[in-house]
Scaffold this active site. Structure first.
Site: not given
Length: 686
Positions: A365-366, A368-371, A373, A487
């Site tokens: 699904l997506g 980024g820097g977080f990992g 999904v 946030d």
């Protein structure tokens, strides 16, 4: 001899891999004809016997046993459900020569919003209530059918052998002595604590708003007339996400509470159980007058046959052990003793691996820097989930992090993205959320529209803002602790299938008790949404979330990001631009051009002015989220902001000298960028 050896191998392999459970792959349906390999969520005394019999409690005093389906069911589209199960209650003592027996306290079939039971009690509370929650609070969101075997002295119960329907309270809204109706409508009594197996059918029709409870001996067909029939609107009780299962308790006297089989269907009739496949009950204990039984040894007629059988059995055990070892390595997880208390929120890596088809790119699904999904469908149901997978290279703070995940899993609100649980495996941490098919709000507000995306109209935007405001009110004032999200922004507002706004990503959330002050060690959040006092002191409050929500309101109304450096100097900071337009008398012209004027001017002006009030530089001048909800619902009139106290972000002072504005802005923007901003590991869209 060879044929006998092959026959023994077939029988042994069949006994090893035989399963007494079958999952119906229809929507929200399952059936257990015995509970071997059922993967139920068991707690307290509950255990599955080797023959597949589910034992909720033994005869230990003052204890609780629970067994729930491991995943919640969705009741957001249909509230109808049906269940069929077989139970038996075997008391602690049987009076010799008499049919009476002593035991307790019975069990319930229940629908609960959570599997977290912090303060529940045994005895008459069935392990799902306590003295505080049993008085009928609407916030309990509990519906239960009780099979009670002890009359409580301080209750309204008429006898110690009854069936009742409980809604948010121990006091039944309707009850009756245990009985069933024969073909000629004659009532025949049943003794719940007899030790005999009995069959139960519970059905709720959303259209008719009728809850029926029927009970009969195991060998009988289902009676046409139910024992209990109650008109009730469960839309006020059932949340979007509910767990189903059983809970039993014991008191100073105790009973064995057994469940032999169970089927459930959300949205239609439950499947009928196969009585021939149900596990047998254990034999009753011998009475003191019974003579001891003698056993004779059985001797096989040949040493050769015995030797071959043993050899074959050992060989099969080795093969099975090797297979299980390799399979375990494939799905091996990281588990520690302290995680036991968070068990209900933990998923197996095997289930998540199958749900995402092995974390293949087509399910992505997506990232980024977080990992990354992944979209998934849990194997034991048709529930769609989003699985967030990222690395954790250090164990520092992991215990506290998992504890906070468990707390987040207990949050229940229609406008929050539900965190279902987590899994740890080697250097990875996996979080499981409700799947939001329309992604995040920023995709609709800030990206160029394509055939995959669409522009949100004003009605949809206004409804999204009200939903997020309702979620923040719940976090700030209505949950047991104060939850500071820290946030709030467009990329953390997820949209479900109906474009309802749901606040997600609690990676930076802070929990603290009411009356205390949230302790923080660094500034966290996203540039452009941080309240001025947070960047100066690092201290966060509910007012800090209000500031972020005010910025979000302006983004939704104006259709642009809070900071856009490529715009003209006077328009780079969204809040300051809207303030200046308001001061000059044309605030409505800041609305999103994509709306093409298709909105109620009064609503648009209210949202813009309320956004300015929420972003006031003084925290005390900002409204609470309860007041924000009242303004958005039209239940309160938004106060006028005196010109001398115009809300300012403080990044730039607008005047008639654009070049000086840009110099001031650049300096302050660099200062913001140098803050210690902690990015969230839980964000979907970052």
């Amino acid at each position: 001899m060879a044929s006998m050896l092959k026959l023994l191998q077939i029988l042994l392999i069949g006994s090893v891999f035989l399963k007494h459970i079958s999952y119906a792959q229809d929507q929200s349906t399952f059936i257990y004809n015995g509970f071997n390999a059922s993967d139920l969520n068991l707690s307290g005394l509950a255990v599955v016997q080797p023959n597949g019999l589910l034992q909720l409690t033994n005869i230990t005093d003052l204890q609780v046993g629970r067994a729930f389906f491991p995943l919640p069911f969705k009741f957001n589209k249909s509230l109808s459900f049906s269940t069929n199960f077989v139970f038996a209650i075997d008391p602690q003592t049987h009076a010799v020569g008499n049919t009476s027996a002593n035991g307790g306290h019975g069990f319930v079939f229940a629908l609960l919003p959570s599997l977290d039971f912090p303060n529940v009690s045994s005895t008459e509370y069935f392990g799902i209530f306590d003295k505080n929650t049993s008085t009928g609070f609407s916030s309990n969101h509990i519906i239960a059918v009780e099979f009670d075997t002890v009359k409580t002295a301080d209750s309204l119960e008429k006898d110690s052998n009854h069936v009742g329907i409980d809604v948010n309270s121990l006091t039944s809204i309707v009850s009756a002595p245990a009985a069933y109706f024969s073909d000629n409508q004659e009532s025949k009594n049943l003794t719940l604590i007899s030790g005999d197996p009995m069959q139960v059918w519970i059905d709720y029709d959303q259209v008719e708003m009728i809850l029926n409870v029927t009970i009969a001996p195991l060998a009988s067909i289902r009676p046409e007339k139910p024992l209990l029939s109650k008109n009730i609107d469960l839309s006020l009780v059932l949340l979007d996400s509910m767990y189903v299962g059983f809970s039993a308790s014991t008191g100073s006297m105790a009973s064995y509470h057994y469940i032999l089989g169970w089927s459930f269907n959300k949205g239609g009739p439950s499947q009928s159980l196969d009585i021939s496949q149900l596990p047998p009950l254990p034999p009753p204990p011998p009475l003191p007058s019974d003579p001891p039984q003698t056993h004779k040894s059985l001797i096989l007629p040949g040493i050769v046959i015995i030797s071959l059988s043993v050899t074959s059995f050992v060989l099969i055990l080795i093969i099975v052990a090797a297979y299980l070892f390799l399979r375990k390595k494939k799905y091996e997880e990281l588990r520690e003793d302290w995680e036991q208390e968070y068990g209900p929120q933990r998923f197996s890596y095997k289930d998540l691996y199958k749900a995402t088809e092995g974390f293949q790119d087509k399910q992505l699904l997506g990232s980024g820097g977080f990992g990354k999904v992944y979209k998934g469908v849990l194997p034991c149901s048709d529930i769609q989930v989003a699985v967030k997978k990222f690395s954790h290279n250090s164990e520092h703070g992991m215990k506290q992090f998992v504890a906070e995940i468990a707390s987040m899993g207990r949050l229940r609100h229609r406008n929050l993205v539900q965190l279902l649980g987590y899994c740890r495996r080697k250097g990875e941490l996996l979080l499981v959320y409700d799947y939001m098919p329309n992604g995040s709000l920023d995709k609709f507000l800030f990206q160029n529209y394509t055939h995959d995306t669409q522009s949100l109209n004003w009605v949809q935007r206004h409804q999204i803002l009200k939903g997020v405001a309702s979620a923040l009110l719940y976090l700030h004032e209505e949950w047991e602790q104060i939850v500071l999200h820290r946030d709030v922004k467009a990329s953390n507002v997820m949209l479900d299938a109906y474009l309802n706004g749901r606040l997600g990503d609690f990676g930076l959330a802070k929990f603290h008790e009411r009356g205390s002050i949230a302790e923080t060690t660094c500034v966290v959040g996203t540039v452009g949404y941080l309240a001025p006092e947070v960047s100066r002191t690092g201290r966060v409050t509910t007012s800090s979330d209000v500031f972020s929500f005010g910025t979000l309101m302006l983004e939704v109304a104006c259709g642009r990001k809070t900071i856009e450096p490529r715009r003209p100097a006077g328009e780079v900071i969204l809040v300051d631009w809207v303030v200046e337009c308001w001061r000059r008398g044309y605030i409505i012209e800041t609305s999103d051009p994509n709306l093409r004027g298709k909105y109620m001017v009064e609503e648009m002006e209210l949202v813009l002015k309320l956004g300015l009030l929420c972003t006031h530089t003084k925290p005390t001048a900002r409204p609470t989220m309860r007041q924000v909800m009242q303004y958005l619902d039209g239940k309160a009139v938004l106060p006028e902001i005196p010109p001398g106290t115009t809300p300012r972000r403080g990044l730039v002072i607008l005047d008639e000298q654009p070049s000086q504005d840009f110099i001031s802005l650049s300096s302050e923007y660099n200062e913001y960028s140098s803050l210690s901003i902690t990015s969230s590991a839980l964000n979907f869209g970052r």
